[in-house]
Design an enzyme around this catalytic site. Structure first.
Site, mmCIF file in Angstrom:
data_model
loop_
_atom_site.group_PDB
_atom_site.id
_atom_site.type_symbol
_atom_site.label_atom_id
_atom_site.label_comp_id
_atom_site.label_asym_id
_atom_site.label_seq_id
_atom_site.Cartn_x
_atom_site.Cartn_y
_atom_site.Cartn_z
ATOM 1 N N ARG A 153 -18.639 10.071 -7.261
ATOM 2 C CA ARG A 153 -18.976 11.308 -7.964
ATOM 3 C C ARG A 153 -17.743 12.128 -8.342
ATOM 4 O O ARG A 153 -17.858 13.263 -8.798
ATOM 5 C CB ARG A 153 -19.932 12.148 -7.101
ATOM 6 N N LYS A 155 -11.326 -4.561 -12.544
ATOM 7 C CA LYS A 155 -12.021 -3.829 -13.592
ATOM 8 C C LYS A 155 -12.486 -2.481 -13.023
ATOM 9 O O LYS A 155 -12.670 -2.366 -11.800
ATOM 10 C CB LYS A 155 -13.185 -4.660 -14.136
ATOM 11 N N HIS A 180 -5.260 2.201 -11.385
ATOM 12 C CA HIS A 180 -5.002 0.888 -11.983
ATOM 13 C C HIS A 180 -3.800 0.916 -12.922
ATOM 14 O O HIS A 180 -2.966 0.007 -12.898
ATOM 15 C CB HIS A 180 -6.234 0.402 -12.760
ATOM 16 N N ASP A 231 -18.021 1.842 -12.926
ATOM 17 C CA ASP A 231 -18.190 1.035 -11.725
ATOM 18 C C ASP A 231 -19.241 -0.047 -11.914
ATOM 19 O O ASP A 231 -19.053 -1.189 -11.494
ATOM 20 C CB ASP A 231 -18.583 1.942 -10.554
ATOM 21 N N SER A 269 0.856 -1.180 0.000
ATOM 22 C CA SER A 269 0.000 0.000 0.000
ATOM 23 C C SER A 269 0.893 1.230 0.000
ATOM 24 O O SER A 269 2.094 1.149 0.293
ATOM 25 C CB SER A 269 -0.907 0.010 1.238
ATOM 26 N N ARG A 270 0.328 2.378 -0.357
ATOM 27 C CA ARG A 270 1.091 3.615 -0.235
ATOM 28 C C ARG A 270 1.298 3.995 1.226
ATOM 29 O O ARG A 270 2.143 4.831 1.541
ATOM 30 C CB ARG A 270 0.357 4.735 -0.973
#
Length: 323
Positions: A164, A94, A76, A175, A33-34
């Protein structure tokens, strides 16, 4: 044994790791993870041996056979590229990326590096969906004339939410809409005509979208997605001599109903419910890696790119930009 690295620590990463436990030949050996703290918390939760505070460190772990990329859409491309550049096989959530150009770059990079790469379109790996496609190919419902599918969530989603935010690939299309579109592509292939309409949020992402696909065969696909109301999340595939209905949620069904001609509907149970449904795409990755494949026949690169091209076309028609 296939050794997995998990890149990102959100809800979908957790669900995927839970389903890997259903596969006797899967082992999660690292998470990245970051945030080092986030990686360590995730590792402790799932008893994962190694936790890394950067994507690059995870990608550099030679004891990882394949990385599952579970970041938000907008990351991604960068996350997958980091892994491919390190020679690491990747299963990327995806939608593959935000657009066709960046998806094409990932595929080209994987081919140049001679590394396995697959989009995590789990619906195409689901045993029930695969059985449906086999029946259709065998002519069980005649020639397909229409596909109807929907995926809508009730919301409301706050203005600051990921759903949003244009910069994060927000809106219904990537999504949710990717599933009806992918189902239509799975059954009918690349369309010959595309017509789309949507209402947009104040931020400029789609909140209620309709898509009509036309095919030279005469078939049509009517698809909807949205974040303003809970739709049935079902799908119907109609042929000239019958019909197949996929129940809620059609993206990962355990059964379906088929009506042949004027006969009574028959409910077909393909698998017993287990896990979240991600184990099937993971098993496909295992199979491909064991066979030395660089892409999956169930989710080939060409299909990923064709669907992304279709999503780009729809976005152009409804006026949504992620920049």
């Amino acid at each position: 044994m296939t050794r997995w690295g998990i890149l990102a620590t959100g809800a979908i990463a957790a669900s995927f790791v839970e389903d890997l436990r259903l596969l006797p030949d899967a082992e999660v050996v690292a998470v990245g993870s970051r945030s080092a703290d986030s990686a360590r918390t995730f590792a402790d939760r799932f008893d994962i041996p190694r936790a890394y505070g950067s994507w690059a460190d995870l990608a550099a772990d030679d004891e990882v056979d394949v990385v599952y990329v579970a970041t938000p859409h907008s990351a991604h491309h960068a996350a997958t590229m980091t892994c491919l550049d390190a020679g690491r096989a990747v299963l990327c959530e995806k939608p593959f990326t935000l657009d066709l150009a960046s998806s094409t770059e990932l595929v080209q990079t994987a081919r140049a590096r001679d590394v396995f790469l697959m989009e995590a379109m789990w619906m195409r790996c689901n045993p029930t969906v695969r059985r449906v496609t086999e029946l259709i190919a065998d002519g069980a419902i005649g020639e397909v004339v229409s596909v109807h599918a929907d995926f809508g969530l009730a919301g409301p989603f706050a203005a600051e939410s990921r759903m949003r935010n244009p910069a994060l690939g927000g809106g219904a299309l990537l999504d949710l809409g990717i599933y009806p579109v992918s189902l239509a592509h799975l059954i009918l292939g690349r369309p010959d005509a595309v017509h789309a309409w949507a209402s947009l949020t104040p931020e400029g992402v789609d909140q209620n979208t309709g898509v009509l696909l036309g095919y030279d065969s005469g078939a049509v696909a009517a698809l909807t997605c949205g974040i303003v109301g809970a739709t049935p999340v079902t799908a119907t595939i109609t042929g000239s001599t019958g019909r197949i209905a996929l129940p809620d949620p059609f993206i990962c069904p355990d059964e379906f109903t088929i009506r042949r001609g004027t006969g009574d509907p028959e409910v077909v149970r393909v698998v017993e419910p287990a896990g979240n449904g991600y184990q099937y795409e993971a098993a496909e990755v295992h199979r491909c890696l064991a066979a030395g494949l660089r892409e999956s026949p169930l989710v080939p690169h060409a299909v990923t790119l064709e669907v992304m091209e279709l999503l780009d076309t729809i976005r152009g028609q409804i006026g949504v930009s992620y920049t």
